[in-house]
Motif scaffolding. Sequence first.
Motif, PDB file in Angstrom:
ATOM      1  N   MET A  68     -84.707  51.225 -27.796  1.00  0.00           N
ATOM      2  CA  MET A  68     -85.108  51.017 -26.432  1.00  0.00           C
ATOM      3  C   MET A  68     -83.946  50.375 -25.689  1.00  0.00           C
ATOM      4  O   MET A  68     -83.363  49.403 -26.145  1.00  0.00           O
ATOM      5  N   ASN A  69     -83.594  50.917 -24.538  1.00  0.00           N
ATOM      6  CA  ASN A  69     -82.504  50.381 -23.734  1.00  0.00           C
ATOM      7  C   ASN A  69     -83.040  49.555 -22.572  1.00  0.00           C
ATOM      8  O   ASN A  69     -84.048  49.892 -21.969  1.00  0.00           O
ATOM      9  N   HIS A  70     -82.339  48.488 -22.272  1.00  0.00           N
ATOM     10  CA  HIS A  70     -82.662  47.627 -21.147  1.00  0.00           C
ATOM     11  C   HIS A  70     -81.399  47.472 -20.315  1.00  0.00           C
ATOM     12  O   HIS A  70     -80.306  47.385 -20.854  1.00  0.00           O
ATOM     13  N   CYS A  71     -81.553  47.421 -19.016  1.00  0.00           N
ATOM     14  CA  CYS A  71     -80.423  47.202 -18.134  1.00  0.00           C
ATOM     15  C   CYS A  71     -80.690  45.941 -17.335  1.00  0.00           C
ATOM     16  O   CYS A  71     -81.796  45.735 -16.844  1.00  0.00           O
ATOM     17  N   SER A  72     -79.692  45.088 -17.239  1.00  0.00           N
ATOM     18  CA  SER A  72     -79.837  43.840 -16.512  1.00  0.00           C
ATOM     19  C   SER A  72     -78.613  43.635 -15.637  1.00  0.00           C
ATOM     20  O   SER A  72     -77.497  43.947 -16.032  1.00  0.00           O
ATOM     21  N   THR A  73     -78.820  43.107 -14.442  1.00  0.00           N
ATOM     22  CA  THR A  73     -77.723  42.847 -13.520  1.00  0.00           C
ATOM     23  C   THR A  73     -77.731  41.382 -13.117  1.00  0.00           C
ATOM     24  O   THR A  73     -78.776  40.838 -12.787  1.00  0.00           O
ATOM     25  N   ILE A 115     -71.098  34.257 -16.507  1.00  0.00           N
ATOM     26  CA  ILE A 115     -72.540  34.295 -16.770  1.00  0.00           C
ATOM     27  C   ILE A 115     -72.844  35.354 -17.826  1.00  0.00           C
ATOM     28  O   ILE A 115     -73.585  35.104 -18.780  1.00  0.00           O
ATOM     29  N   ALA A 116     -72.265  36.543 -17.669  1.00  0.00           N
ATOM     30  CA  ALA A 116     -72.499  37.628 -18.630  1.00  0.00           C
ATOM     31  C   ALA A 116     -72.023  37.252 -20.028  1.00  0.00           C
ATOM     32  O   ALA A 116     -72.681  37.576 -21.021  1.00  0.00           O
ATOM     33  N   GLY A 137     -74.202  47.289 -25.420  1.00  0.00           N
ATOM     34  CA  GLY A 137     -73.335  48.458 -25.533  1.00  0.00           C
ATOM     35  C   GLY A 137     -72.483  48.708 -24.310  1.00  0.00           C
ATOM     36  O   GLY A 137     -71.489  49.417 -24.374  1.00  0.00           O
ATOM     37  N   LYS A 138     -72.872  48.093 -23.187  1.00  0.00           N
ATOM     38  CA  LYS A 138     -72.103  48.294 -21.958  1.00  0.00           C
ATOM     39  C   LYS A 138     -72.136  47.013 -21.142  1.00  0.00           C
ATOM     40  O   LYS A 138     -73.186  46.414 -20.944  1.00  0.00           O
ATOM     41  N   LEU A 139     -70.965  46.597 -20.694  1.00  0.00           N
ATOM     42  CA  LEU A 139     -70.836  45.471 -19.791  1.00  0.00           C
ATOM     43  C   LEU A 139     -69.865  45.920 -18.709  1.00  0.00           C
ATOM     44  O   LEU A 139     -68.700  46.184 -18.984  1.00  0.00           O
ATOM     45  N   GLU A 142     -75.978  46.671 -20.360  1.00  0.00           N
ATOM     46  CA  GLU A 142     -76.944  47.589 -20.965  1.00  0.00           C
ATOM     47  C   GLU A 142     -77.136  47.152 -22.402  1.00  0.00           C
ATOM     48  O   GLU A 142     -76.184  47.047 -23.173  1.00  0.00           O
ATOM     49  N   ILE A 143     -78.388  46.881 -22.732  1.00  0.00           N
ATOM     50  CA  ILE A 143     -78.755  46.304 -24.020  1.00  0.00           C
ATOM     51  C   ILE A 143     -79.637  47.288 -24.775  1.00  0.00           C
ATOM     52  O   ILE A 143     -80.552  47.872 -24.200  1.00  0.00           O
ATOM     53  N   ASN A 144     -79.370  47.444 -26.063  1.00  0.00           N
ATOM     54  CA  ASN A 144     -80.175  48.310 -26.909  1.00  0.00           C
ATOM     55  C   ASN A 144     -80.798  47.457 -28.001  1.00  0.00           C
ATOM     56  O   ASN A 144     -80.138  46.613 -28.600  1.00  0.00           O
ATOM     57  N   ILE A 145     -82.095  47.702 -28.255  1.00  0.00           N
ATOM     58  CA  ILE A 145     -82.818  46.990 -29.316  1.00  0.00           C
ATOM     59  C   ILE A 145     -83.337  48.021 -30.304  1.00  0.00           C
ATOM     60  O   ILE A 145     -83.976  48.995 -29.911  1.00  0.00           O
TER      61      ILE A 145
END
Length: 91
Positions: A1-6, A28-29, A55-57, A73-76
């Motif tokens: 499952m991918n999550h995107c956070s800004t 912060i990131a 996986g992505k910053l 972008e975070i994958n779990i």
Amino acid sequence: MNHCSTARPSKRHVAGLEFRQMVDPVVIAAHVVTRLQTIVSREVPPEETVAVTVGKLYAGTQANIIPHSVELEINIRSFDNAIHRQVVGAI
């Protein structure tokens, strides 16, 4: 499952604002990525198989300009739905 956070700090490039007063979303990131890496090691039982991957910053386009925001972008990955929900909750 991918999550995107800004991350978008409230104090950004404002006329008259000194460099030391700006909030750098890259810092912060970096803290967020460090925290995410501790979820599996500190909050999930050792017998469970879980992976949390950033996986992505993405932040900005120039090395000498503080960006307005950072996107992660975070994958779990996990086998157990309850553990997966626990990790999502920790994020």
